[in-house]
Scaffold this motif. Structure first.
Motif, PDB file in Angstrom:
ATOM      1  N   LEU A 250       0.798  -1.766  -0.426  1.00 26.15           N
ATOM      2  CA  LEU A 250       0.013   0.211   0.160  1.00 26.15           C
ATOM      3  C   LEU A 250       0.566   1.344  -0.249  1.00 26.15           C
ATOM      4  O   LEU A 250      -0.031   1.944  -1.057  1.00 26.15           O
ATOM      5  CB  LEU A 250      -1.098  -0.229   1.010  1.00 26.15           C
ATOM      6  CG  LEU A 250      -2.346   0.766   1.087  1.00 26.15           C
ATOM      7  CD1 LEU A 250      -3.353   0.078  -0.015  1.00 26.15           C
ATOM      8  CD2 LEU A 250      -2.804   0.701   2.625  1.00 26.15           C
ATOM      9  N   TYR A 251       2.099   0.867   0.740  1.00 26.65           N
ATOM     10  CA  TYR A 251       3.035   2.574   0.296  1.00 26.65           C
ATOM     11  C   TYR A 251       4.036   2.555  -0.606  1.00 26.65           C
ATOM     12  O   TYR A 251       4.257   3.112  -0.548  1.00 26.65           O
ATOM     13  CB  TYR A 251       3.378   2.832   1.926  1.00 26.65           C
ATOM     14  CG  TYR A 251       2.905   3.378   3.590  1.00 26.65           C
ATOM     15  CD1 TYR A 251       1.375   2.687   3.366  1.00 26.65           C
ATOM     16  CD2 TYR A 251       3.331   5.355   3.479  1.00 26.65           C
ATOM     17  CE1 TYR A 251       1.380   3.134   4.731  1.00 26.65           C
ATOM     18  CE2 TYR A 251       2.544   5.088   4.911  1.00 26.65           C
ATOM     19  CZ  TYR A 251       0.686   4.449   4.962  1.00 26.65           C
ATOM     20  OH  TYR A 251       0.578   4.884   5.846  1.00 26.65           O
ATOM     21  N   SER A 252       3.591   0.787  -1.463  1.00 26.21           N
ATOM     22  CA  SER A 252       4.927   1.462  -2.162  1.00 26.21           C
ATOM     23  C   SER A 252       4.921   2.279  -3.468  1.00 26.21           C
ATOM     24  O   SER A 252       3.219   2.932  -3.387  1.00 26.21           O
ATOM     25  CB  SER A 252       4.865  -0.299  -2.825  1.00 26.21           C
ATOM     26  OG  SER A 252       3.916   0.352  -4.062  1.00 26.21           O
ATOM     27  N   ARG A 253       5.239   2.869  -3.945  1.00 25.98           N
ATOM     28  CA  ARG A 253       5.726   4.110  -5.169  1.00 25.98           C
ATOM     29  C   ARG A 253       4.457   3.604  -6.421  1.00 25.98           C
ATOM     30  O   ARG A 253       4.370   4.406  -6.719  1.00 25.98           O
ATOM     31  CB  ARG A 253       7.128   4.283  -5.432  1.00 25.98           C
ATOM     32  CG  ARG A 253       6.706   6.426  -5.800  1.00 25.98           C
ATOM     33  CD  ARG A 253       7.877   6.743  -5.737  1.00 25.98           C
ATOM     34  NE  ARG A 253       8.316   8.009  -6.879  1.00 25.98           N
ATOM     35  CZ  ARG A 253       9.199   8.350  -7.106  1.00 25.98           C
ATOM     36  NH1 ARG A 253      10.200   7.954  -6.791  1.00 25.98           N
ATOM     37  NH2 ARG A 253       9.142   9.122  -7.740  1.00 25.98           N
ATOM     38  N   GLY A 254       4.771   1.909  -6.411  1.00 24.05           N
ATOM     39  CA  GLY A 254       3.722   2.008  -7.254  1.00 24.05           C
ATOM     40  C   GLY A 254       2.213   1.876  -7.426  1.00 24.05           C
ATOM     41  O   GLY A 254       1.508   2.072  -7.622  1.00 24.05           O
ATOM     42  N   ILE A 255       1.943   1.339  -6.804  1.00 28.16           N
ATOM     43  CA  ILE A 255       0.730   1.455  -5.824  1.00 28.16           C
ATOM     44  C   ILE A 255       0.180   3.199  -5.461  1.00 28.16           C
ATOM     45  O   ILE A 255      -0.878   2.803  -4.953  1.00 28.16           O
ATOM     46  CB  ILE A 255       0.614   0.268  -4.968  1.00 28.16           C
ATOM     47  CG1 ILE A 255       0.951  -1.292  -4.959  1.00 28.16           C
ATOM     48  CG2 ILE A 255      -1.182  -0.150  -4.253  1.00 28.16           C
ATOM     49  CD1 ILE A 255      -0.033  -1.697  -6.514  1.00 28.16           C
TER      50      ILE A 255
ATOM     51  N   PHE B 143      -4.653   6.788  -4.447  1.00 28.60           N
ATOM     52  CA  PHE B 143      -4.832   8.499  -4.854  1.00 28.60           C
ATOM     53  C   PHE B 143      -6.157   9.217  -5.838  1.00 28.60           C
ATOM     54  O   PHE B 143      -6.856   9.894  -5.754  1.00 28.60           O
ATOM     55  CB  PHE B 143      -3.717   9.431  -4.778  1.00 28.60           C
ATOM     56  CG  PHE B 143      -2.508  10.094  -4.545  1.00 28.60           C
ATOM     57  CD1 PHE B 143      -3.089  10.438  -2.743  1.00 28.60           C
ATOM     58  CD2 PHE B 143      -1.061   9.448  -3.977  1.00 28.60           C
ATOM     59  CE1 PHE B 143      -2.270  11.251  -1.720  1.00 28.60           C
ATOM     60  CE2 PHE B 143      -0.618   9.779  -3.097  1.00 28.60           C
ATOM     61  CZ  PHE B 143      -1.103  11.019  -2.202  1.00 28.60           C
ATOM     62  N   VAL B 144      -5.787   8.283  -7.065  1.00 31.72           N
ATOM     63  CA  VAL B 144      -7.449   8.263  -7.944  1.00 31.72           C
ATOM     64  C   VAL B 144      -8.706   7.086  -7.432  1.00 31.72           C
ATOM     65  O   VAL B 144      -9.138   7.295  -7.669  1.00 31.72           O
ATOM     66  CB  VAL B 144      -6.875   8.364  -9.024  1.00 31.72           C
ATOM     67  CG1 VAL B 144      -5.689   9.530  -9.366  1.00 31.72           C
ATOM     68  CG2 VAL B 144      -6.142   6.567  -9.380  1.00 31.72           C
ATOM     69  N   LEU B 145      -8.422   6.715  -6.818  1.00 31.67           N
ATOM     70  CA  LEU B 145      -9.304   5.671  -6.087  1.00 31.67           C
ATOM     71  C   LEU B 145     -10.500   6.460  -6.285  1.00 31.67           C
ATOM     72  O   LEU B 145     -11.688   5.805  -6.452  1.00 31.67           O
ATOM     73  CB  LEU B 145      -8.847   4.883  -4.793  1.00 31.67           C
ATOM     74  CG  LEU B 145     -10.106   3.764  -4.091  1.00 31.67           C
ATOM     75  CD1 LEU B 145     -10.289   2.463  -5.597  1.00 31.67           C
ATOM     76  CD2 LEU B 145      -9.545   3.347  -2.493  1.00 31.67           C
ATOM     77  N   PRO B 146     -10.588   7.377  -4.800  1.00 30.02           N
ATOM     78  CA  PRO B 146     -11.931   8.203  -4.968  1.00 30.02           C
ATOM     79  C   PRO B 146     -12.692   8.558  -6.017  1.00 30.02           C
ATOM     80  O   PRO B 146     -13.638   8.296  -6.157  1.00 30.02           O
ATOM     81  CB  PRO B 146     -11.560   9.126  -4.213  1.00 30.02           C
ATOM     82  CG  PRO B 146     -10.670   9.499  -3.635  1.00 30.02           C
ATOM     83  CD  PRO B 146      -9.626   8.337  -4.391  1.00 30.02           C
ATOM     84  N   PHE B 147     -12.449   8.815  -6.760  1.00 34.51           N
ATOM     85  CA  PHE B 147     -12.698   9.156  -8.671  1.00 34.51           C
ATOM     86  C   PHE B 147     -13.411   7.954  -9.086  1.00 34.51           C
ATOM     87  O   PHE B 147     -14.311   8.030  -9.629  1.00 34.51           O
ATOM     88  CB  PHE B 147     -11.508  10.709  -9.027  1.00 34.51           C
ATOM     89  CG  PHE B 147     -11.929  10.451 -10.393  1.00 34.51           C
ATOM     90  CD1 PHE B 147     -13.394  10.709 -10.991  1.00 34.51           C
ATOM     91  CD2 PHE B 147     -12.238   9.928 -11.972  1.00 34.51           C
ATOM     92  CE1 PHE B 147     -14.234  11.672 -12.303  1.00 34.51           C
ATOM     93  CE2 PHE B 147     -12.900   9.849 -13.070  1.00 34.51           C
ATOM     94  CZ  PHE B 147     -13.422  10.621 -13.138  1.00 34.51           C
ATOM     95  N   VAL B 148     -12.196   6.657  -8.144  1.00 31.58           N
ATOM     96  CA  VAL B 148     -12.600   5.552 -10.208  1.00 31.58           C
ATOM     97  C   VAL B 148     -13.877   5.033  -9.313  1.00 31.58           C
ATOM     98  O   VAL B 148     -14.279   4.581 -10.395  1.00 31.58           O
ATOM     99  CB  VAL B 148     -11.382   5.354  -9.631  1.00 31.58           C
ATOM    100  CG1 VAL B 148     -12.019   3.431 -10.731  1.00 31.58           C
ATOM    101  CG2 VAL B 148     -10.520   4.955 -10.109  1.00 31.58           C
ATOM    102  N   LEU B 149     -13.764   4.914  -7.826  1.00 35.57           N
ATOM    103  CA  LEU B 149     -15.038   4.490  -7.517  1.00 35.57           C
ATOM    104  C   LEU B 149     -15.926   5.575  -7.624  1.00 35.57           C
ATOM    105  O   LEU B 149     -16.817   4.470  -8.157  1.00 35.57           O
ATOM    106  CB  LEU B 149     -14.731   4.325  -5.847  1.00 35.57           C
ATOM    107  CG  LEU B 149     -13.862   3.318  -5.171  1.00 35.57           C
ATOM    108  CD1 LEU B 149     -13.690   3.381  -3.692  1.00 35.57           C
ATOM    109  CD2 LEU B 149     -14.436   2.180  -5.551  1.00 35.57           C
ATOM    110  N   SER B 150     -16.414   6.402  -7.477  1.00 36.03           N
ATOM    111  CA  SER B 150     -17.434   7.812  -7.795  1.00 36.03           C
ATOM    112  C   SER B 150     -17.916   7.236  -8.873  1.00 36.03           C
ATOM    113  O   SER B 150     -19.234   7.429  -9.447  1.00 36.03           O
ATOM    114  CB  SER B 150     -16.999   9.014  -7.391  1.00 36.03           C
ATOM    115  OG  SER B 150     -18.186  10.174  -7.590  1.00 36.03           O
ATOM    116  N   PHE B 151     -16.430   7.594 -10.004  1.00 37.53           N
ATOM    117  CA  PHE B 151     -17.165   7.749 -11.703  1.00 37.53           C
ATOM    118  C   PHE B 151     -17.812   5.831 -11.997  1.00 37.53           C
ATOM    119  O   PHE B 151     -19.058   6.238 -12.685  1.00 37.53           O
ATOM    120  CB  PHE B 151     -16.319   7.365 -12.432  1.00 37.53           C
ATOM    121  CG  PHE B 151     -15.739   7.055 -13.760  1.00 37.53           C
ATOM    122  CD1 PHE B 151     -16.022   8.717 -14.688  1.00 37.53           C
ATOM    123  CD2 PHE B 151     -15.353   5.803 -14.652  1.00 37.53           C
ATOM    124  CE1 PHE B 151     -16.511   8.115 -15.927  1.00 37.53           C
ATOM    125  CE2 PHE B 151     -15.812   5.812 -16.040  1.00 37.53           C
ATOM    126  CZ  PHE B 151     -16.442   6.918 -16.803  1.00 37.53           C
TER     127      PHE B 151
END
Lengths: 281, 317
Positions: B27-32, B37-45
């Motif tokens: 969860l803390y890795s730079r790849g994830i 960060f963009v998860l809220p938008f993806v879910l809401s979308f």
């Protein structure tokens, strides 16, 4: 040299023109304020007029607003305040996260997500009111604060704004933070958020204003009188069978007051928040 | 605890990740992290946009009744061919036409005046013209229905008396009703568009005007040859949002006619029609068809509009 070339006549004409326009823009507020000080019977009988009639003026309508018989007004006011505060706080946190993520990282799907943001911005929300309403029924969110806030809490305009803002910030801070052992989330909360303060100011005002004034969606979601927000409540006072002008007029004045106060103190944020879509190419 | 997490997440210190659990490390890795960060938008979308869009398309081919829905093909769309739909479309079109005709040139010219060197107190006037847009449509509508009241002493009727006309009921006729709507829109939005144009003006480099002056251009030339062409991006934006806003107009009419039902539907709008069919009559299928028809119409209008501006551009180059 040409700067001083404007003739005094030109200056006077411009001032006169804008004085008239400003008076026209502010005149309806004068009517409203004057009306709120007159007995509601007078309003019902005669409509809004500009006669001063000093012997009629009183604060009775405002006193009535805070009396037991107008309790619903205070409910509406509270609902509006609560919804505006929660909505604005959540909206800013979430959209700044998304905007930051899109601006700072390069990752698979980034462009796709950004296109989706732009796409949502282009489709008018009114088109999906009905399916959203149906969704709210199945989520059992009709007549709740959640039902008003959730569907629009992550909204494209502030995401776009925060993305633009974060893209313009120097990235050296982030690398420095990483070297000092800050996590990716720490970078956002401790370094980027303070740097984006002006963007937060602009978006806070724009979103709070939109929430405070929003009408169509809350009208669809809210059913019981105690749950209504201020605009819906005030609108519900206008019926074809007679209007409660006492609450309506004085209540409208008090609905504008907080916005005007914010505007006077944070004017420049209004302008910078508004012009994001238009000018930045 | 906190410092531990911060230390563990640092990719540049190889010794620490061993101590934390793998989920946290991922969860803390730079790849994830970017995806978090963009998860809220993806879910809401997905939940509040993509699914509703999909479901409204499906519903537009259905008769949606409580407990049972039935596929009825294109019936909802055939049903669109009726008087209410065209009344609503005509009302919105007239409203959009008038708001475009007034709310583009007027704020543009006012912005040029406000931006001119001869102008004093421009900040004050800008604010004064902007303040109306802070009011909700509900409050603005309340004021305007009273200002345009049908009594002899209501403000606008008194104005008519001053010019020798008699009292009229503004909201009873389609033409005067539209006038009230357009006046209300002008009052509320002139200041907003003014700000758009002002910020556009401020991005025009002043040396353009200076060199034009040296070449002997007068104010009129400068306005048409420099200001107007360079304001084109802002103008396109304002036109686009005005078209969207014009066709989405609903609350104004709702407030003036105290509800969704005006005499002979003179105040009926597209959104009001969706609301009437979808929410009041609970015909979600038919309401969806109206919404999608409106969307198709809006997209078509915008393509035409952008094409118009685009062709314009080619001629200039």
């Amino acid at each position: 040299m040409s700067v001083r070339a404007s003739s005094p006549w030109e200056r006077i004409l411009l001032l006169a023109l804008f004085a008239v326009l400003a008076a026209l823009a502010l005149f309806p507020f004068y009517c409203l304020l004057l009306g709120s000080l007159k007995p509601s019977k007078e309003l019902l009988r005669l409509g809004l007029n500009v006669r001063l009639q000093p012997d009629l003026l009183s604060l009775d309508n405002y006193r009535f607003l805070f009396s037991e018989s107008a309790r619903k007004y205070l409910f509406w006011y509270r609902n509006s305040v609560v919804i505006t505060v929660i909505y604005t706080a959540c909206c800013l946190l979430l959209s700044s996260m998304v905007g930051y993520g899109l601006a700072v990282y390069r990752f698979l799907g980034r462009n796709l997500i950004f296109v989706a943001v732009l796409f949502v911005m282009m489709v008018p929300v009114e088109i999906i009111m009905l399916p959203l309403y149906k969704l709210m029924i199945s989520f059992r969110m009709i007549d709740t604060y959640r039902g008003i806030i959730l569907p629009f809490v992550v909204t494209p305009l502030p995401i776009f704004f925060f993305r633009q803002y974060a893209s313009g910030l120097p990235k050296d801070f982030l690398d420095a933070g990483r070297i000092d052992g800050c996590s990716e989330y720490g970078l956002f909360f401790r370094i980027m958020m303070p740097l984006m303060a002006p963007a937060f100011g602009a978006m806070a005002i724009l979103q709070a204003l939109a929430s405070w004034n929003s009408f169509v969606w809350p009208m669809i979601v809210l059913k019981t009188n105690e749950m209504l927000t201020l605009p819906i409540g005030l609108a519900s006072l206008l019926t074809p069978y007679g209007n409660n002008y006492d609450i309506l007029i004085a209540g409208s004045v008090l609905a504008i007051v907080p916005i005007l106060i914010v505007f006077v103190f944070f004017q420049r944020y209004f302008v910078s928040g508004l012009t994001v879509g238009g000018v930045k190419g | 605890m906190k410092t531990d997490a911060v230390a563990a997440s640092t990719p540049t210190t190889p010794s620490t990740p061993m101590r934390t659990n793998p989920v946290r490390r991922l969860l803390y890795s730079r790849g994830i992290a970017p995806y978090v960060f963009v998860l809220p938008f993806v879910l809401s979308f997905l939940i509040f946009f993509a699914y509703p869009v999909f479901s409204t398309v499906v519903m537009s081919f259905q008769e949606v009744l409580p407990g049972q829905t039935r596929f009825i093909g294109w019936d909802n769309y055939r049903h669109l061919w009726n008087d209410s739909f065209f009344t609503a479309l005509r009302n919105n079109t007239r409203y959009t036409f008038w708001t475009l005709l007034i709310l583009i040139p007027l704020p543009l010219v006012l912005a040029v005046f406000l931006n001119s060197k001869a102008m004093r107190w421009s900040g004050f006037f800008r604010s004064a013209l902007f303040i109306p847009s802070l009011t909700s449509v509900v409050v603005a509508g309340t004021i305007f229905r009273l200002v345009f009241g049908q009594t002899d002493v209501a403000v606008m009727n008194m104005l008519r008396h001053a010019f020798g006309f008699e009292t009229i009921n503004w909201l009873a006729k389609s033409s005067t009703g539209m006038l009230v709507l357009v006046v209300l829109a002008t009052w509320r939005y002139a200041g907003v568009n003014l700000i758009y144009f002002l910020s556009g003006l401020q991005s025009i480099p002043s040396d353009l005007y200076e060199s034009a002056e040296i070449d002997g251009a007068n104010k009129w030339n400068k306005f048409w040859r420099i200001t107007v062409p360079l304001l084109k991006p802002v103008t396109i934006y304002v036109v686009t949002i005005s078209i969207y806003g014009g066709y989405a107009m609903f609350t104004e009419s709702f407030m003036l006619w105290s509800g969704n039902h005006s005499p002979n539907d003179i105040g009926l709008t597209m959104l009001g029609y969706i609301y009437r069919e979808g929410i009041e009559k609970n015909e979600l299928g038919f309401g969806s068809a109206i919404g999608l028809a409106l969307l198709a119409f809006l997209l078509a209008v915008n393509v035409v509009q952008l094409k118009f501006f685009g062709l314009f551009k080619k001629e200039e180059d």
